[in-house]
Design an enzyme around this catalytic site. Structure first.
Site, mmCIF file in Angstrom:
data_model
loop_
_atom_site.group_PDB
_atom_site.id
_atom_site.type_symbol
_atom_site.label_atom_id
_atom_site.label_comp_id
_atom_site.label_asym_id
_atom_site.label_seq_id
_atom_site.Cartn_x
_atom_site.Cartn_y
_atom_site.Cartn_z
ATOM 1 N N TYR A 1 -6.897 15.337 -9.303
ATOM 2 C CA TYR A 1 -5.869 14.521 -10.127
ATOM 3 C C TYR A 1 -5.052 15.712 -10.616
ATOM 4 C CZ TYR A 1 -4.048 11.422 -13.551
ATOM 5 O OH TYR A 1 -3.279 10.387 -14.493
ATOM 6 N N ASN B 1 4.669 4.883 -10.333
ATOM 7 C CA ASN B 1 3.796 4.654 -11.276
ATOM 8 C C ASN B 1 2.240 4.545 -10.737
ATOM 9 O OD1 ASN B 1 2.482 3.573 -13.930
ATOM 10 N ND2 ASN B 1 2.008 1.960 -12.658
ATOM 11 N N ASP C 1 0.877 -1.334 0.082
ATOM 12 C CA ASP C 1 -0.075 -0.013 -0.040
ATOM 13 C C ASP C 1 0.941 1.225 -0.091
ATOM 14 O OD1 ASP C 1 -1.644 2.079 0.499
ATOM 15 O OD2 ASP C 1 -2.695 1.138 2.359
ATOM 16 N N VAL C 2 0.929 1.909 -1.126
ATOM 17 C CA VAL C 2 2.076 2.952 -1.168
ATOM 18 C C VAL C 2 1.650 4.225 -0.361
ATOM 19 C CG1 VAL C 2 2.535 2.266 -3.750
ATOM 20 C CG2 VAL C 2 0.568 3.583 -3.103
ATOM 21 N N LYS D 1 -0.975 15.610 -10.014
ATOM 22 C CA LYS D 1 -0.105 15.624 -10.857
ATOM 23 C C LYS D 1 0.774 16.879 -10.930
ATOM 24 C CE LYS D 1 -0.670 11.297 -12.042
ATOM 25 N NZ LYS D 1 0.204 10.466 -11.855
ATOM 26 N N THR E 1 -5.010 1.698 -21.114
ATOM 27 C CA THR E 1 -5.010 1.260 -19.862
ATOM 28 C C THR E 1 -6.278 0.921 -19.066
ATOM 29 O OG1 THR E 1 -4.289 3.086 -18.685
ATOM 30 C CG2 THR E 1 -2.519 1.676 -19.581
#
Length: 241
Positions: free
Chosen positions: A155, A90, A63-64, A159, A190
């Site tokens: 988002y 990523n 779990d990042v 980013k 993706t």
């Protein structure tokens, strides 16, 4: 270009999409891959496929957003391999909602995965790379770090923040011969896009294998050169002029 044989690469979100493509591309170039994924089944699936192809890979359930897990993961990799040559930040997430509809919990979660996690993993990976006097951290940003569209405020914030963090990390890491690159990727074929936008024009998106090949190129650049930022777009990119 430099060889990747013998290098150790940690890929977060390695279980599908771009991460999966990166794992396969770098393993075929000779790197030992650590497939980090929050879903255990996906981590084992991708690492198993790499091993079946005759290349070394290690599944890592991670779990990042959890700093204890992140620190343990870096320590485990160094204990297992004796080094860490590259970190590919990523893993990413998003929800498509207006600012009014977006919950505070979703905002916090998106920034935790997309921005806080790369900081945490880089914080623990950088001392290892500094001691080695070598290493490369690649943060996967997006055209969302260059412009804005509706219903993606968290988002965009994450980013744009990741792009700024990448350049700051680049400045701090350079004196220790550690490279940092922000890879600004355009739309890809993706699940990240296809699952949320089933009517999207796939012909306007790039194959994640192409972006993975760009990452291989970045990791193969000569010793004395660093590329702090690179943009890779599909030829028919619709989110960038």
């Amino acid at each position: 270009m430099a060889e990747l044989k013998g290098t150790v690469v940690l890929v977060t979100g390695g279980g599908r999409g771009l991460g999966e493509a990166v794992c396969h591309t770098l393993s075929s170039a000779g790197a030992s891959i650590v497939v980090a994924e929050i879903r255990e089944d996906l981590a084992h699936k991708v690492s198993g496929e790499i091993q079946a192809n005759g290349f070394p890979a290690m599944p890592l359930v991670l779990d990042v957003t959890n700093e204890e897990q992140a620190e343990t993961a870096i320590n485990k990799i160094v204990s297992e391999y004796g080094r860490l040559d590259a970190l590919i930040n990523n893993a990413g997430t998003d929800v498509t909602l207006s600012i009014e509809e977006l919950s505070i919990q979703d905002w916090d979660r998106i920034l935790a995965v997309n921005l806080r996690a790369p900081f945490i993993l880089s914080k623990f990976a950088l001392p290892v790379m500094k001691q080695q006097r070598s290493g490369h951290i690649i943060n996967i940003t997006s055209t969302a770090a260059k412009r804005a569209w509706a219903n993606a405020s968290a988002y965009h914030a994450s980013k744009w923040g990741l792009l700024g963090f990448s350049h700051a990390l680049h400045v701090e890491a350079r004196p220790y011969n550690v490279k940092v690159t922000a890879l600004v990727a355009g739309g890809m074929q993706t699940p990240f896009l296809l699952d949320r936008f089933p009517d999207i024009d796939v012909s306007k998106l790039q194959d994640p294998k192409n972006v993975a090949a760009t990452i291989r190129f970045l990791l193969s650049t000569p010793e004395g050169t660093v590329i702090p930022e690179m943009m890779v777009l599909p030829m028919g990119e619709s989110s960038w002029p």
